[in-house]
Design a protein around this motif. Sequence first.
Motif, PDB file in Angstrom:
ATOM      1  N   SER A 107       0.831  -1.241   0.033  1.00  0.00           N
ATOM      2  CA  SER A 107       0.118   0.038  -0.160  1.00  0.00           C
ATOM      3  C   SER A 107       0.905   1.316   0.012  1.00  0.00           C
ATOM      4  CB  SER A 107      -0.799  -0.125   1.157  1.00  0.00           C
ATOM      5  OG  SER A 107      -0.113   0.267   2.470  1.00  0.00           O
ATOM      6  N   GLY A 136      -7.466  -5.550   4.143  1.00  0.00           N
ATOM      7  CA  GLY A 136      -5.924  -6.214   4.081  1.00  0.00           C
ATOM      8  C   GLY A 136      -5.429  -6.927   3.000  1.00  0.00           C
ATOM      9  N   ARG A 156       1.977  -1.247   3.808  1.00  0.00           N
ATOM     10  CA  ARG A 156       1.230  -2.398   4.292  1.00  0.00           C
ATOM     11  C   ARG A 156       1.550  -3.476   3.397  1.00  0.00           C
ATOM     12  NH1 ARG A 156      -5.113  -2.431   5.332  1.00  0.00           N
ATOM     13  NH2 ARG A 156      -4.549  -0.821   6.966  1.00  0.00           N
ATOM     14  N   ASP A 176       0.815  -7.580   1.398  1.00  0.00           N
ATOM     15  CA  ASP A 176       0.134  -8.700   1.463  1.00  0.00           C
ATOM     16  C   ASP A 176       0.872  -9.690   0.358  1.00  0.00           C
ATOM     17  OD1 ASP A 176      -2.990  -9.219  -0.428  1.00  0.00           O
ATOM     18  OD2 ASP A 176      -1.963 -10.461   1.034  1.00  0.00           O
TER      19      ASP A 176
END
Length: 120
Positions: A51, A102, A55, A57
Amino acid sequence: VQLQASGGGLVQPGGSLRLSCAASPSIFGGNALGWYRQAPGKQRELVAGISRGSRTDYTESVKGRFTISRDSANNTVYLQMNSLKPEDTAVYYCNIGGFRSGRYYPYDYWGQGTQVTVSS
């Protein structure tokens, strides 16, 4: 060209590669960024996303081996790939997208791919 991927190549199993994707400033600053890959005969799949706030993933199969990062000074997103396996062989694409609950999801905007081949 607003997304330019590079860094692919041929590497032996257990080796490492670092992929880079240079983006235009407007693309880089306003979006999450991700890496996808597509192996012959298979669907394109998410590898990792990051992100604007860093963040991350990852798909399960690369957790602990791959690291995605972004460099604001150079408008570049990286994918450090360690402990490479033959099943990591694919064309890798960078992409812009977003995050929801998320998880990274892609927009329909792709850079050109770079080939990664893991073989002895």
